[in-house]
Design an enzyme around this catalytic site. Sequence first.
Site, PDB file in Angstrom:
ATOM      1  CG  ASP A  49       3.499   3.981   5.489  1.00 24.17           C
ATOM      2  OD1 ASP A  49       3.324   5.134   5.049  1.00 24.17           O
ATOM      3  OD2 ASP A  49       2.759   3.023   5.205  1.00 24.17           O
ATOM      4  CG  ASP A  50       5.677   1.561   9.664  1.00 19.31           C
ATOM      5  OD1 ASP A  50       4.481   1.871   9.468  1.00 19.31           O
ATOM      6  OD2 ASP A  50       6.125   0.440   9.404  1.00 19.31           O
ATOM      7  CG  HIS A  73       1.592   0.276  12.277  1.00 18.55           C
ATOM      8  ND1 HIS A  73       1.786  -1.058  12.020  1.00 18.55           N
ATOM      9  CD2 HIS A  73       1.660   0.881  11.075  1.00 18.55           C
ATOM     10  CE1 HIS A  73       1.977  -1.243  10.728  1.00 18.55           C
ATOM     11  NE2 HIS A  73       1.885  -0.071  10.117  1.00 18.55           N
ATOM     12  CG  HIS A 132       8.262   1.251   5.683  1.00 14.29           C
ATOM     13  ND1 HIS A 132       8.103   0.635   4.459  1.00 14.29           N
ATOM     14  CD2 HIS A 132       7.093   1.053   6.367  1.00 14.29           C
ATOM     15  CE1 HIS A 132       6.905   0.094   4.401  1.00 14.29           C
ATOM     16  NE2 HIS A 132       6.273   0.315   5.536  1.00 14.29           N
TER      17      HIS A 132
END
Length: 228
Positions: free
Chosen positions: A45-46, A100, A192
């Site tokens: 993620d991210d 986000h 991540h």
Amino acid sequence: MYVIIAILLAGFVLFFCSYEIRLGAYVRCLCRNRAAGRVVALTFDDGPHPVQTPRVLDLLRDRGVRATFFLVGSKAEQHPGLVRRIVAEGHDIGIHTWAHGAGFPMQGSEAMAADILRCRALLKAMTGEETCLFRPPFGVTNPMVARAVKRTRSRCVGWSIRSLDTLLHRSREAVARRIRRRLGDGKVILLHDDRPGAERLLAMVLDDLRRCGYGTATVGELFKNEKR
């Protein structure tokens, strides 16, 4: 006045939001496929991150492993080369909203849907691939998220192993041990690719998977037989 507003907002979030995505309280999420056998899905993620993501991709390429990257639209817009590399090297991509933002769970479903579609359109323009995979920020779901998922015909993807790799006071070794203790057939691991030491943690996880006899798959592969 501000204190009252803050209390009301906190109450709204606590009452209407689910922070345990595996429960599927408001929307069905893809978190585990036991029928897959001794296989897990690595998800990141991210990203994309200009420094950490290439290091993660280099390691995945060297180990012959494919993963799934849930991308933040505003970051993808800044690093189109990385997005194209992710797809070119055989990884799945998914939507992790445009920015986000912490306020995403408190938006209306129309605003959420517009956000998802904006990110989807960007990724398609960059790669030619249109993804239906979506992971809500922080794993928070509520009725508005459920409606946005339905409206955009997305597949909501959660996880069954939360690594807690965002807690940087924890050593990467401790995070790897946490993941190893929770391994199981068909699980989805949350990582991540924007955190310092992401590639070092990934190397330890891959070593553990090999020692424990687990293979890897993308989210698309792991849930290919799941009905929408």
